[in-house]
Structure formats: C-alpha cells, structure tokens
Design a protein around this motif. Structure first.
Motif, PDB file in Angstrom:
ATOM      1  N   SER A  68      14.599  -7.018   2.295  1.00 51.34           N
ATOM      2  CA  SER A  68      13.779  -7.446   3.318  1.00 51.34           C
ATOM      3  C   SER A  68      12.490  -6.904   3.703  1.00 51.34           C
ATOM      4  O   SER A  68      12.619  -5.714   3.279  1.00 51.34           O
ATOM      5  CB  SER A  68      14.842  -7.966   4.519  1.00 51.34           C
ATOM      6  OG  SER A  68      14.078  -8.924   5.510  1.00 51.34           O
ATOM      7  N   GLY A  69      11.584  -7.670   4.194  1.00 53.53           N
ATOM      8  CA  GLY A  69      10.375  -6.789   4.411  1.00 53.53           C
ATOM      9  C   GLY A  69       9.826  -7.341   5.899  1.00 53.53           C
ATOM     10  O   GLY A  69      10.324  -8.486   6.320  1.00 53.53           O
ATOM     11  N   MET A  70       8.891  -6.683   6.306  1.00 54.05           N
ATOM     12  CA  MET A  70       8.209  -7.224   7.729  1.00 54.05           C
ATOM     13  C   MET A  70       6.774  -6.773   7.324  1.00 54.05           C
ATOM     14  O   MET A  70       6.386  -5.902   7.114  1.00 54.05           O
ATOM     15  CB  MET A  70       8.629  -6.142   8.788  1.00 54.05           C
ATOM     16  CG  MET A  70       9.589  -6.533   9.884  1.00 54.05           C
ATOM     17  SD  MET A  70       9.682  -5.343  10.997  1.00 54.05           S
ATOM     18  CE  MET A  70      11.551  -5.624  11.384  1.00 54.05           C
ATOM     19  N   ARG A  71       6.051  -7.768   7.953  1.00 57.54           N
ATOM     20  CA  ARG A  71       4.283  -7.457   7.974  1.00 57.54           C
ATOM     21  C   ARG A  71       3.788  -6.595   8.979  1.00 57.54           C
ATOM     22  O   ARG A  71       4.392  -6.735  10.155  1.00 57.54           O
ATOM     23  CB  ARG A  71       3.601  -8.950   8.029  1.00 57.54           C
ATOM     24  CG  ARG A  71       3.866  -9.893   6.836  1.00 57.54           C
ATOM     25  CD  ARG A  71       3.365 -11.118   7.165  1.00 57.54           C
ATOM     26  NE  ARG A  71       3.946 -11.805   8.041  1.00 57.54           N
ATOM     27  CZ  ARG A  71       3.526 -12.705   9.074  1.00 57.54           C
ATOM     28  NH1 ARG A  71       2.139 -12.798   8.903  1.00 57.54           N
ATOM     29  NH2 ARG A  71       4.254 -13.205   9.937  1.00 57.54           N
ATOM     30  N   PHE A  80      10.959  -2.815   3.170  1.00 57.01           N
ATOM     31  CA  PHE A  80       9.729  -2.470   3.069  1.00 57.01           C
ATOM     32  C   PHE A  80       8.728  -3.081   4.051  1.00 57.01           C
ATOM     33  O   PHE A  80       9.109  -4.201   4.451  1.00 57.01           O
ATOM     34  CB  PHE A  80       9.128  -3.031   1.474  1.00 57.01           C
ATOM     35  CG  PHE A  80       9.236  -4.374   1.279  1.00 57.01           C
ATOM     36  CD1 PHE A  80      10.269  -5.071   0.738  1.00 57.01           C
ATOM     37  CD2 PHE A  80       8.140  -5.179   1.393  1.00 57.01           C
ATOM     38  CE1 PHE A  80      10.292  -6.430   0.541  1.00 57.01           C
ATOM     39  CE2 PHE A  80       8.010  -6.327   1.252  1.00 57.01           C
ATOM     40  CZ  PHE A  80       9.182  -7.135   0.949  1.00 57.01           C
ATOM     41  N   ALA A  87       5.504  -4.945   4.243  1.00 56.36           N
ATOM     42  CA  ALA A  87       4.945  -5.961   3.511  1.00 56.36           C
ATOM     43  C   ALA A  87       3.300  -6.018   4.031  1.00 56.36           C
ATOM     44  O   ALA A  87       2.942  -7.260   4.450  1.00 56.36           O
ATOM     45  CB  ALA A  87       5.295  -7.476   3.685  1.00 56.36           C
ATOM     46  N   HIS A  96       1.513  -9.061   2.250  1.00 59.37           N
ATOM     47  CA  HIS A  96       1.508 -10.316   2.924  1.00 59.37           C
ATOM     48  C   HIS A  96       0.792 -10.308   4.162  1.00 59.37           C
ATOM     49  O   HIS A  96       0.179 -11.113   4.563  1.00 59.37           O
ATOM     50  CB  HIS A  96       3.188 -10.483   3.294  1.00 59.37           C
ATOM     51  CG  HIS A  96       3.814 -11.246   2.147  1.00 59.37           C
ATOM     52  ND1 HIS A  96       4.723 -10.463   1.296  1.00 59.37           N
ATOM     53  CD2 HIS A  96       3.811 -12.388   1.870  1.00 59.37           C
ATOM     54  CE1 HIS A  96       5.198 -11.265   0.618  1.00 59.37           C
ATOM     55  NE2 HIS A  96       4.756 -12.428   0.744  1.00 59.37           N
ATOM     56  N   TYR A 131       1.713 -17.134  -0.979  1.00 54.17           N
ATOM     57  CA  TYR A 131       2.555 -16.318  -0.184  1.00 54.17           C
ATOM     58  C   TYR A 131       3.969 -16.251  -0.529  1.00 54.17           C
ATOM     59  O   TYR A 131       4.488 -15.405  -0.739  1.00 54.17           O
ATOM     60  CB  TYR A 131       2.510 -16.848   1.464  1.00 54.17           C
ATOM     61  CG  TYR A 131       2.956 -16.142   2.310  1.00 54.17           C
ATOM     62  CD1 TYR A 131       2.298 -15.175   3.421  1.00 54.17           C
ATOM     63  CD2 TYR A 131       4.407 -15.658   2.478  1.00 54.17           C
ATOM     64  CE1 TYR A 131       2.803 -14.289   4.300  1.00 54.17           C
ATOM     65  CE2 TYR A 131       5.054 -15.075   3.538  1.00 54.17           C
ATOM     66  CZ  TYR A 131       4.279 -14.600   4.385  1.00 54.17           C
ATOM     67  OH  TYR A 131       4.810 -13.441   5.370  1.00 54.17           O
ATOM     68  N   MET A 175       6.406 -13.566  -1.860  1.00 50.94           N
ATOM     69  CA  MET A 175       7.643 -13.170  -1.338  1.00 50.94           C
ATOM     70  C   MET A 175       8.771 -13.260  -2.503  1.00 50.94           C
ATOM     71  O   MET A 175       9.809 -12.587  -2.318  1.00 50.94           O
ATOM     72  CB  MET A 175       7.988 -14.034  -0.268  1.00 50.94           C
ATOM     73  CG  MET A 175       8.956 -13.683   0.628  1.00 50.94           C
ATOM     74  SD  MET A 175       8.850 -14.421   2.230  1.00 50.94           S
ATOM     75  CE  MET A 175      10.686 -14.450   2.724  1.00 50.94           C
ATOM     76  N   ASP A 225       8.883 -10.043  -4.542  1.00 47.50           N
ATOM     77  CA  ASP A 225       9.758  -9.094  -3.621  1.00 47.50           C
ATOM     78  C   ASP A 225      11.277  -9.160  -3.722  1.00 47.50           C
ATOM     79  O   ASP A 225      11.804  -8.029  -4.000  1.00 47.50           O
ATOM     80  CB  ASP A 225       9.286  -9.303  -2.238  1.00 47.50           C
ATOM     81  CG  ASP A 225       7.748  -9.393  -1.714  1.00 47.50           C
ATOM     82  OD1 ASP A 225       7.064  -8.755  -2.586  1.00 47.50           O
ATOM     83  OD2 ASP A 225       7.611  -9.628  -0.672  1.00 47.50           O
ATOM     84  N   ILE A 226      11.775 -10.395  -3.690  1.00 47.57           N
ATOM     85  CA  ILE A 226      13.320 -10.299  -3.666  1.00 47.57           C
ATOM     86  C   ILE A 226      13.582 -10.578  -4.962  1.00 47.57           C
ATOM     87  O   ILE A 226      14.821  -9.317  -5.435  1.00 47.57           O
ATOM     88  CB  ILE A 226      13.441 -11.833  -3.066  1.00 47.57           C
ATOM     89  CG1 ILE A 226      13.118 -11.729  -1.727  1.00 47.57           C
ATOM     90  CG2 ILE A 226      14.821 -11.978  -3.277  1.00 47.57           C
ATOM     91  CD1 ILE A 226      13.068 -13.196  -1.043  1.00 47.57           C
ATOM     92  N   VAL A 253      19.188 -12.035   1.351  1.00 43.79           N
ATOM     93  CA  VAL A 253      18.052 -11.693   2.055  1.00 43.79           C
ATOM     94  C   VAL A 253      18.094 -12.132   3.386  1.00 43.79           C
ATOM     95  O   VAL A 253      18.404 -13.218   3.990  1.00 43.79           O
ATOM     96  CB  VAL A 253      16.814 -12.642   1.360  1.00 43.79           C
ATOM     97  CG1 VAL A 253      15.612 -12.119   1.949  1.00 43.79           C
ATOM     98  CG2 VAL A 253      16.826 -12.461  -0.045  1.00 43.79           C
ATOM     99  N   VAL A 305      16.813 -12.962   6.743  1.00 37.88           N
ATOM    100  CA  VAL A 305      15.381 -13.497   7.342  1.00 37.88           C
ATOM    101  C   VAL A 305      15.837 -14.373   8.594  1.00 37.88           C
ATOM    102  O   VAL A 305      17.128 -15.021   8.643  1.00 37.88           O
ATOM    103  CB  VAL A 305      14.571 -14.178   6.416  1.00 37.88           C
ATOM    104  CG1 VAL A 305      14.158 -13.544   5.279  1.00 37.88           C
ATOM    105  CG2 VAL A 305      15.506 -15.442   5.745  1.00 37.88           C
ATOM    106  N   GLN A 307      11.771 -18.554   7.805  1.00 41.39           N
ATOM    107  CA  GLN A 307      11.337 -17.899   6.551  1.00 41.39           C
ATOM    108  C   GLN A 307      12.394 -18.696   5.536  1.00 41.39           C
ATOM    109  O   GLN A 307      12.351 -18.271   4.265  1.00 41.39           O
ATOM    110  CB  GLN A 307      11.671 -16.264   6.423  1.00 41.39           C
ATOM    111  CG  GLN A 307      10.814 -15.392   7.112  1.00 41.39           C
ATOM    112  CD  GLN A 307       9.412 -15.651   6.775  1.00 41.39           C
ATOM    113  OE1 GLN A 307       9.161 -15.736   5.773  1.00 41.39           O
ATOM    114  NE2 GLN A 307       8.483 -15.764   7.847  1.00 41.39           N
TER     115      GLN A 307
HETATM  116  N1  TRP Z   1       7.378 -13.257   5.083  1.00 42.81           N
HETATM  117  C1  TRP Z   1       8.216 -12.465   5.791  1.00 42.81           C
HETATM  118  C2  TRP Z   1       7.880 -12.667   7.265  1.00 42.81           C
HETATM  119  O1  TRP Z   1       6.669 -12.814   7.669  1.00 42.81           O
HETATM  120  C3  TRP Z   1       8.214 -10.982   5.354  1.00 42.81           C
HETATM  121  C4  TRP Z   1       8.473 -10.945   3.873  1.00 42.81           C
HETATM  122  C5  TRP Z   1       7.756 -10.404   2.871  1.00 42.81           C
HETATM  123  C6  TRP Z   1       9.784 -10.611   3.360  1.00 42.81           C
HETATM  124  N2  TRP Z   1       8.632 -10.263   1.773  1.00 42.81           N
HETATM  125  C7  TRP Z   1       9.733 -10.699   2.300  1.00 42.81           C
HETATM  126  C8  TRP Z   1      11.098 -10.932   4.248  1.00 42.81           C
HETATM  127  C9  TRP Z   1      11.001 -10.611   1.182  1.00 42.81           C
HETATM  128  C10 TRP Z   1      12.270 -11.014   3.136  1.00 42.81           C
HETATM  129  C11 TRP Z   1      12.068 -10.678   1.829  1.00 42.81           C
HETATM  130  O2  TRP Z   1       8.686 -12.192   8.206  1.00 42.81           O
END
Ligand code: TRP
Ligand code: SF4
Length: 399
Positions: free
Chosen positions: A7-10, A39, A41, A44, A130, A134, A137-138, A146, A148, A152
């Motif tokens: 998972s990610g956070m901007r 990570f 992001a 993103h 976008y 993403m 990323d996964i 994942v 979210v 998402q």
């Molecule tokens: N798009 C997600 C958000 O805005 C952040 C994100 C980027 C993400 N890549 C990801 C979340 C991959 C989960 C997996 O919150």
C-alpha cells in the motif's frame, strides 16, 4: 502462499488523527504477520501537483517521520519511497502498452477530480495513467492483498483487470510446455524426480507442506530464468501460467474518528487534529468543538449520540468515563466543558509519545535517509524479479 501486502500514501501534507485511526492502525496490525511493502507515493503526488512540486520532497520526509512515529517498523515492513525504485515507472510504461484507454477514462475519480480540482489542469497523460502506475506499484510485489479505502477500489479493479489481461495476452504460449520440460531438465535428475513426486502427492492430497517442499526446490534452482521459475511454480499447483498475480482488496473500514465538527475528518473541511499537534493547540481545538445543539445552557440535558465530542470519548475514554459522560450529559449533571476536559488529557497523553518520536526522527535526517535507502534496496530486489518476467514475455531482450 505467503500473504503479501502493498500500500502507498501520497505525500501531500501532514497526517491527522483520521489517518491514524483509519489507515495507519490497520498497517500496524498488518506488519505483524504479513510481508508488507509500504511506500510514499511521490510519483502519484506529481500527477496532481506537477505545476507546484515544491512541497513534495518535504512532505515525503514528513510522511516517513510520521510512519516511524506511530510505530511502523523498518524491521517488520519494507518502507520506501516510490521514485527510488525505478521499476515502478518501468512497469507502468510497459503496462501502458496494453492498457485500454477506455478503462482509464471510465474510472470515476478521473472525471470527478478534474471537476473538483478545477484550478489544476488535469487533462494530462500522467493523471489519466494514475491507475496504471498504481497497478504497477501493486503487481511488482506479487501482492495478495491491498489495504485501501473505498475511494481507491476502482483503481484496484483496474489493477486486477490488468493482471488478468496481461496473463491472457502473454501467459498462454504454445512454448510453455516446452519451457516447463526444459526447466525440469535443468533441475537435474535427482531434483526433478523429487519434484515430480512431490507434485503428484500434493495434487492428490492437497497438503500445503508438500507444496512448500516442492516450491523450495524450484526457488533454489539456480540455472533457470524467472519466467521458467514462475511456469514451474504454476505447474506445481496445476495452474495455467500467471505472470502477474491478481490481488484482492482489503477494504479499510472508514475511520470512526470524525472531524472536530462531526463531519469526516479532512484537511479540506478544516476540521482536523494533527498527528503531531502541540498540546495547547489540541486543548484549544477540543474545547471549542461544537456540541449537541440541545444543550443551549448548562442545565439543558443533551444526547451524546448527537454530539461530535462523543465519538472522541468512544475512541479515547475508559468505559467508566464513557458511562459518566452518558449519564451526566442526559441528566445535565455535567457541563460540556467538564466533559471535554476529561477528553483533552487523554488525547494529549496518547499524542505525547507519537510527537516525541516524530521529533526524534525529524532531527535525524541522515538516519531517515538510510532507512529509506535500505527499504528501496529490498523493494528493488523483489521488483526486479517481476520486471524481468514481464520484459521477457513482452519480447524485450533482458541484459
Ligand atoms: N492512490 C492511493 C491514494 O491516493 C495511493 C497509492 C498509490 C496506493 N499507489 C498505491 C495505494 C498502491 C495502494 C496501493 O490513497
Ligand atoms: Fe457533548 Fe459531552 Fe456536552 Fe454531552 S456533555 S453535549 S457529550 S460535550
């Protein structure tokens, strides 16, 4: 099968208690018993902030500081910065070759965000892409789950569809059987005989130990390519070839911590309590919160269910205090200031160690950089394997 979480956070600003009680507590639990990749992001963030990227770098480090402050642990989870692992960009490019435009145009956030963020020009290739980034990323990490939020889910659906499309485009060639045969040969006579026996036993009995033993043989084999390795892995399970694994959504429950005005806690509503907020500021914000409008005066009874302060007590106060609030509110036995005062100390006490750890890390930029570098190194090792499989089946010559 090991569970792999990505998972990610901007990095678009400081975190608040909504993030903490929603996303982060969930991540903290996951890091205890899964292989986790979390990570920042930053790429993103650029999709929407490309005209004013100044804040991204600082926000990236702030985010890492806050992750460490709440207890994300680089010994338990791989913590890294997206742009430090170039495979994210590379896989996104390759996925772009086979991503139908119509899928991207149909994602609700594409149109919604363009409408909502009218001051920005989001009619760009990067913003349209976008969900493909993403997905990269996964899929790079063979994610099984994942975590979210509901906003998402549409993006994750694209990741799942892209994995399926990729596998059906590149996963069923006539030469697969030959490659499996060659791979088995390359193992050597003894290992091969072992493997075939384990495979037969596993397919008859379904015991995970047998599968694990067989998988270990394939994992350890030195002389085979990554594609052959994944072909053999699927061969063991009796599956067709899957080059990219289709992940599942792990829906994060909406935070039970509303904002100071009772609406969802969000920066755009100006109703947040920051994760690192100063105690004086916390006190001021809590003491000026709106309450049940029925309590016009000190002697008017109220109803906690109609009061934005109540969910805070549910999150922070003991059962006894909660009973005291309910009784005292409904009987006008306590005043709203008493009620809030009891909360203030609890919130400040919970924030204190988080703020302390955040200050600790914020004062050690070199250590932070080292943590990010070590995380990126681990992430690159895993990502490079996936990318090599993708390059190979997409006809690229891999050096
Ligand atoms: N798009 C997600 C958000 O805005 C952040 C994100 C980027 C993400 N890549 C990801 C979340 C991959 C989960 C997996 O919150
Ligand atoms: Fe809200 Fe507490 Fe006042 Fe009741 S006493 S209205 S719960 S602040």
């Amino acid at each position: 099968m090991t569970a792999i979480v990505v998972s990610g956070m901007r990095p678009t600003g400081r975190l608040h208690l909504g993030h903490y009680h929603g996303v982060l507590k969930n991540w903290l639990a996951l890091q205890e018993n899964r292989e986790c990749y979390f990570f920042v992001a930053d790429l993103h963030a650029l999709t929407t902030h490309y005209e004013h990227p100044e804040g991204i770098r600082n926000s990236t480090w702030d985010l890492l500081v806050e992750w460490l402050a709440v207890g994300l642990d680089p010994e338990k989870a791989v913590l890294f910065i997206q742009s430090w692992v170039p495979q994210h960009a590379e896989l996104a490019l390759l996925l772009g070759m086979m991503t139908p435009l119509s899928w991207l145009e149909r994602v609700p956030t594409f149109k919604d965000q363009q409408e909502q963020l009218r001051d920005k020009d989001l009619a760009t290739y990067g913003f349209l892409g976008y969900p493909a980034l993403m997905s990269a990323d996964i899929l790079l990490y063979d994610a099984t789950e994942v975590p979210v939020g509901a906003d998402q889910v549409a993006h994750l659906e694209i990741a799942r569809e892209l994995a399926r499309r990729f596998n059906s485009l590149y996963g069923r060639t006539a030469s697969d059987q030959a490659a499996i045969e060659a791979g088995l040969q390359a193992l050597g006579k003894k290992a091969r005989r072992n493997l075939e026996k384990l495979r037969e036993d596993y397919q008859r009995e379904g015991s995970p130990q047998l599968l694990a033993q067989a998988q270990a043989i394939v994992t350890d084999a030195a002389s085979i390519s990554e594609v052959t390795r994944s072909l053999l892995m699927n061969y063991l399970e009796g599956k067709g070839r899957s080059i990219l694994r289709e992940p599942q959504v792990l829906l994060t429950a909406a935070s039970k911590m509303p904002g100071l005005d009772g609406r969802k806690m969000s920066k755009s509503y100006g109703n947040t309590l920051g994760l690192r907020e100063e105690p004086e500021q916390v006190r001021k914000k809590l003491l000026t919160m709106p309450t049940d409008p029925a309590r016009v005066g000190r002697h008017d009874p109220g109803e906690p269910e109609r009061c934005p302060v109540w969910p805070f007590h549910q999150a922070y106060s003991s059962v006894e205090t909660q009973a005291w609030v309910q009784e005292g509110c409904r009987s006008a036995g306590i005043g709203c200031v008493d009620c809030k005062q009891a909360l203030v100390e609890k919130v400040i006490a919970e924030q204190a160690p988080i703020r302390e750890r955040a200050d600790y890390w914020a004062a050690r930029p070199d250590d932070l950089r080292q943590i990010a570098a070590a995380g990126a190194q681990k992430a690159r090792e895993k990502a490079a394997q996936t990318l090599a499989r993708v390059q190979e089946v997409m006809g690229l010559d891999v050096h």
